[in-house]
Design a protein around this motif. Structure first.
Motif, PDB file in Angstrom:
ATOM      1  N   GLU A  52      -0.744  46.092  24.957  1.00 13.13           N
ATOM      2  CA  GLU A  52      -0.327  44.790  24.444  1.00 13.13           C
ATOM      3  C   GLU A  52       0.497  44.044  25.486  1.00 13.13           C
ATOM      4  O   GLU A  52       0.740  44.536  26.578  1.00 13.13           O
ATOM      5  N   GLN A  53       0.903  42.846  25.103  1.00  9.92           N
ATOM      6  CA  GLN A  53       1.842  42.099  25.916  1.00  9.92           C
ATOM      7  C   GLN A  53       3.237  42.687  25.752  1.00  9.92           C
ATOM      8  O   GLN A  53       3.562  43.266  24.709  1.00  9.92           O
ATOM      9  N   ALA A  54       4.073  42.512  26.741  1.00 11.69           N
ATOM     10  CA  ALA A  54       5.403  43.133  26.738  1.00 11.69           C
ATOM     11  C   ALA A  54       6.246  42.668  25.561  1.00 11.69           C
ATOM     12  O   ALA A  54       6.955  43.468  24.924  1.00 11.69           O
ATOM     13  N   TYR A  57       5.182  44.432  22.372  1.00 14.87           N
ATOM     14  CA  TYR A  57       5.617  45.831  22.452  1.00 14.87           C
ATOM     15  C   TYR A  57       7.107  45.952  22.130  1.00 14.87           C
ATOM     16  O   TYR A  57       7.523  46.853  21.387  1.00 14.87           O
ATOM     17  N   TYR A  78       2.972  52.921  26.289  1.00  7.72           N
ATOM     18  CA  TYR A  78       2.672  51.500  26.445  1.00  7.72           C
ATOM     19  C   TYR A  78       1.913  51.214  27.735  1.00  7.72           C
ATOM     20  O   TYR A  78       2.167  51.816  28.782  1.00  7.72           O
ATOM     21  N   ASN A  80       0.483  47.482  29.670  1.00  9.36           N
ATOM     22  CA  ASN A  80       0.337  46.028  29.620  1.00  9.36           C
ATOM     23  C   ASN A  80      -1.152  45.673  29.614  1.00  9.36           C
ATOM     24  O   ASN A  80      -1.914  46.142  30.467  1.00  9.36           O
ATOM     25  N   ASN A  81      -1.585  44.838  28.676  1.00  4.78           N
ATOM     26  CA  ASN A  81      -3.027  44.625  28.522  1.00  4.78           C
ATOM     27  C   ASN A  81      -3.638  43.824  29.680  1.00  4.78           C
ATOM     28  O   ASN A  81      -4.830  43.958  29.979  1.00  4.78           O
ATOM     29  N   ASP A  83      -2.737  44.180  32.889  1.00  4.22           N
ATOM     30  CA  ASP A  83      -2.966  45.197  33.917  1.00  4.22           C
ATOM     31  C   ASP A  83      -4.085  46.140  33.515  1.00  4.22           C
ATOM     32  O   ASP A  83      -4.883  46.587  34.348  1.00  4.22           O
ATOM     33  N   TYR A  84      -4.151  46.444  32.226  1.00  8.25           N
ATOM     34  CA  TYR A  84      -5.106  47.432  31.740  1.00  8.25           C
ATOM     35  C   TYR A  84      -6.546  46.932  31.850  1.00  8.25           C
ATOM     36  O   TYR A  84      -7.439  47.643  32.311  1.00  8.25           O
TER      37      TYR A  84
END
Length: 463
Positions: A52-54, A57, A78, A80-81, A83-84
């Motif tokens: 998800e976004q920080a 989260y 966690y 970060n989407n 980066d993912y």
């Protein structure tokens, strides 16, 4: 691979390998559903990869931190989407799998159960057609990956940001569909399962869960109100008892001085009224303790015969003033020494005998104690207090154990009391694993019979 039910939340389960698409529209409901999914997973000892976004989260983490799972936050992992998935929206499967395996290496090494929740929202510079092709390829490969690992995976999409045709395509690649208000088996899923499973809608789940929450909230509120009531009663007991003891002390000192006849009557009235008020305060405090479960029984050696005799001694003045006859019968098979709470037993006896004396103008009072059972070190006795007083209407007998209930309530009542005595007796007798009942005299006769049972320990078994 065997297909077993895996809990999604407290009311819904999916089979292993569950691949879920979540098309959300409302942010608050999205947070609620994500929190429910994560909470249930952690409660069942599953680790969660939250993509998800920080900011989201941090919101989830804050809510979990204030819950009963605060000490199990290490189950939540966690990523970060952006980066993912990659910032350009190409959804390269190998890149994503590599990223996944890198993040979850420690989890997989220890063979922990894992679930995922991903908000798929990055589109980059590609047009929708390219995104659609990349995304559909990615979802097909992800579906196989999820089935292989036997995971439950939620892929969340903002329904406002993707077209209806893309939503339809995604629904074909997912076994289950979830919205803000519904949860159902995908009717378009290309790989039909060997068994059909019907799930309740999330709207029904939400209603049931809300009802459960309301019940818990009401229970908590009742407990808090009960605690506040007990604290208030204890405080008022102290605030009333302390000055009243001072008044009674001064009245006693005043009574010892030379007084005229009228002055002595005034002082006697002060003493009677003060003692009555103290008795009311004591009854209310005692009932409050018993009602709240704070009443505990002591375990001490005592003699039933002495308890009854000394209780009657406290009432001897009133008995003699009314010229009442007292019959006492104690079963000779009852051991001389028993183990139990002598003080509580005397409290019950004093209340029952006090009522018998209060409501009997002529005649007699009978006290009978029988041994009704003696097994494995436990002695069970039956106490009966019978009088020839005014009696009680049969329809009122069961109501006399209600707090503050009085058979002679109203403006015409001639006796004092709070109406708590029998309610207190009932709770004490229950603590002694016994029962209490009131029987009115037969038609044409007067009087009342109160019978209660109580259990005590044999003295020899406590040595």
């Amino acid at each position: 691979m065997s297909r077993q039910a895996i809990t999604l939340n407290s009311l819904t389960s999916v089979t292993d390998g569950g691949h879920i698409i979540y098309l959300f529209e409302d942010y608050d409901r999205y947070i609620d559903n994500a929190l429910s999914y994560i909470t249930t997973a952690i409660e069942h000892n599953h680790h969660i990869l939250f993509i998800e976004q920080a900011g989201v989260y941090e919101t989830i983490l804050e809510k979990l931190g204030s819950s009963s799972l605060a000490d199990r936050l290490h189950y939540l992992h966690y990523a970060n989407n952006i980066d993912y998935y990659g910032s350009r929206g190409d959804f390269n499967f190998q890149h994503i799998v590599s990223h996944f395996e890198k993040i979850t290496a420690a989890i997989q090494q220890k063979d922990y159960s894992l679930r995922t929740w991903a908000n798929v929202l990055t589109w980059g510079e590609h047009n929708e057609l390219t995104i659609r092709e990349n995304l559909m390829a990615y979802e097909r490969q992800t579906a196989d990956f999820v089935r292989e690992y036997g995971m439950v995976s939620v892929c969340a999409y903002n329904a406002y940001e993707i077209s209806a045709s893309l939503q339809t395509g995604l629904i074909r690649e997912h076994e289950y569909v979830m919205t803000d208000t519904e949860f159902y088996k995908s009717p378009l899923y290309k790989h039909q399962a060997a068994e059909e499973i019907i799930f309740p809608s999330l709207s029904v789940q939400r209603q049931l869960l809300n009802e459960q929450k309301h019940l818990l909230i009401e229970k908590e509120a009742m407990q808090m109100a009960n605690q506040a009531k007990n604290e208030f009663i204890a405080m008022m007991n102290h605030e009333i008892r302390t000055p009243m003891n001072g008044v009674l002390g001064m009245a006693e000192l005043l009574a010892a001085t030379p007084l005229e006849h009228v002055q002595k009557e005034y002082v006697a009235t002060i003493q009677r009224s003060g003692k009555t008020l103290l008795r009311i305060v004591n009854d209310i405090l005692d009932y409050s303790k018993l009602e709240s479960g704070f009443g505990q029984l002591l375990s001490e050696a005592f003699s039933v015969r002495e308890s009854i005799a000394e209780t009657l001694d406290l009432l001897i003045t009133a008995i003699r003033n009314k010229q009442l006859e007292v019959d006492l019968s104690v079963d000779p098979d009852i051991p001389e020494i028993l183990v139990g709470d002598d003080g509580r037993l005397r409290q019950v006896l004093l209340n029952l005998l006090g009522n018998a004396v209060k409501f009997t103008e002529t005649g007699k009072i009978s006290v009978t104690v029988l041994l009704i059972a003696a097994t494995r070190g436990t002695i069970r006795l039956q106490f009966t207090v019978q009088d020839t007083g005014i009696g009680i209407p049969p329809e009122m007998c069961s109501q006399l154990f209600l707090p503050f209930y009085r058979a002679d309530s109203g403006k015409t009542r001639q006796t004092e009391g709070t109406g708590l005595g029998l309610a207190i007796c009932q709770r004490i007798v229950a603590l002694m694993n016994g029962e209490i009942r009131i029987d009115s005299a037969d038609s044409g006769q007067t009087g009342t019979t109160v019978t209660f049972t109580a259990e005590f320990n044999a003295y020899e078994d406590c040595l």
